[in-house]
Scaffold this motif. Structure first.
Motif, mmCIF file in Angstrom:
data_model
loop_
_atom_site.group_PDB
_atom_site.id
_atom_site.type_symbol
_atom_site.label_atom_id
_atom_site.label_comp_id
_atom_site.label_asym_id
_atom_site.label_seq_id
_atom_site.Cartn_x
_atom_site.Cartn_y
_atom_site.Cartn_z
ATOM 1 N N ARG A 1 -6.001 10.858 0.713
ATOM 2 C CA ARG A 1 -7.059 9.899 2.451
ATOM 3 C C ARG A 1 -7.542 11.076 2.879
ATOM 4 N NH1 ARG A 1 -0.721 8.701 2.033
ATOM 5 N NH2 ARG A 1 -0.340 10.472 4.015
ATOM 6 N N GLY B 1 0.853 -1.948 -0.268
ATOM 7 C CA GLY B 1 0.046 -0.517 -0.234
ATOM 8 C C GLY B 1 0.804 1.655 0.050
ATOM 9 N N TYR C 1 -10.667 3.697 -7.423
ATOM 10 C CA TYR C 1 -9.117 4.062 -7.375
ATOM 11 C C TYR C 1 -9.052 3.285 -8.937
ATOM 12 C CZ TYR C 1 -9.907 5.309 -3.067
ATOM 13 O OH TYR C 1 -9.730 6.254 -1.304
ATOM 14 N N SER D 1 1.352 5.758 2.781
ATOM 15 C CA SER D 1 -0.212 4.616 2.732
ATOM 16 C C SER D 1 -0.658 5.676 1.502
ATOM 17 C CB SER D 1 0.091 4.488 3.793
ATOM 18 O OG SER D 1 -1.353 3.511 3.116
ATOM 19 N N PHE E 1 -4.040 4.081 1.406
ATOM 20 C CA PHE E 1 -5.685 4.572 2.569
ATOM 21 C C PHE E 1 -4.475 5.208 3.727
ATOM 22 C CE2 PHE E 1 -5.913 1.215 -0.858
ATOM 23 C CZ PHE E 1 -7.185 1.525 -1.404
ATOM 24 N N SER E 2 -5.974 5.563 4.397
ATOM 25 C CA SER E 2 -5.907 5.752 5.838
ATOM 26 C C SER E 2 -5.074 4.945 7.102
ATOM 27 C CB SER E 2 -6.626 7.041 6.269
ATOM 28 O OG SER E 2 -7.672 6.449 6.419
ATOM 29 N N ARG E 3 -5.876 5.014 8.014
ATOM 30 C CA ARG E 3 -5.478 3.833 9.713
ATOM 31 C C ARG E 3 -7.100 4.591 10.181
ATOM 32 N NH1 ARG E 3 -2.888 1.101 6.515
ATOM 33 N NH2 ARG E 3 -0.877 0.926 6.070
ATOM 34 N N SER F 1 -10.314 10.959 0.493
ATOM 35 C CA SER F 1 -11.324 9.451 1.144
ATOM 36 C C SER F 1 -12.207 9.188 2.235
ATOM 37 C CB SER F 1 -10.515 7.929 0.541
ATOM 38 O OG SER F 1 -10.762 7.051 1.156
ATOM 39 N N ASP F 2 -11.293 9.991 3.238
ATOM 40 C CA ASP F 2 -12.165 9.941 4.527
ATOM 41 C C ASP F 2 -13.388 10.886 4.517
ATOM 42 O OD1 ASP F 2 -10.025 8.237 5.714
ATOM 43 O OD2 ASP F 2 -8.892 9.763 6.382
#
Length: 166
Positions: free
Chosen positions: A132, A14, A143, A157, A159-161, A135-136
């Protein structure tokens, strides 16, 4: 309603950091060049170009691409497309000339308003931190990822966590 598409080169773990080379700042930079070039795999980039009606960047990616892409023959098809830079800090006088219309958007709310406008797909290049955040906020519709068989273990990365519903 316009689609917002994030397009990127990404590793198996990622990471989207510094695919083009070590000069981009990551110790593993240049990982795209470490893999055998397969024209059919990169055909996605040509298909994207047919769908792209505008480009979007975060400030850092804009500052990296703006000195190079306007004069690059590899990116000639992007020259006159509208461009949007999402930044709360980029001054208006920092925009380059001769690269088509460029608009600064100051927030995710501005991006949401832009998506409501008429027109085709807007493609985000680079800009992992922007991707990110958007997306959040639920603003990315699709994508387009070229996944490389590389593991870096560290780097920016895709994507966020953040803890989200699937």
């Amino acid at each position: 309603m316009r689609d917002l598409v994030y397009t990127a080169f990404v590793t198996l773990d990622g990471v989207v950091d510094s695919p083009g080379g070590p000069s981009e700042g990551h110790r593993g930079g240049g990982w795209v060049a470490d893999v055998e070039f397969l024209p059919e795999a990169f055909s996605l980039k040509g298909e994207e170009l047919q769908d792209t009606t505008a480009l979007m960047f975060g400030r850092r990616s804009y500052e990296a691409f703006a000195p190079v892409w306007p004069g690059s023959e590899d990116h000639a098809a992007y020259r006159e497309l509208p461009k949007y830079v999402v930044s709360s800090t980029l001054p208006d006088d920092a925009l380059v000339e001769g690269w088509g219309p460029i608009t600064i958007l100051r927030s995710a709310e501005d991006v949401a308003e832009l998506k409501k406008s008429e027109g085709g797909a807007i493609f985000i290049h680079g800009s992992p931190e922007l991707a990110r955040r958007l997306s959040d906020a639920g603003l990315i519709d699709r994508y387009n990822l070229l996944v490389f068989p590389v593991l870096l273990g560290a780097g920016k990365s895709l994507f966020s966590r953040a803890d989200k519903d699937k």
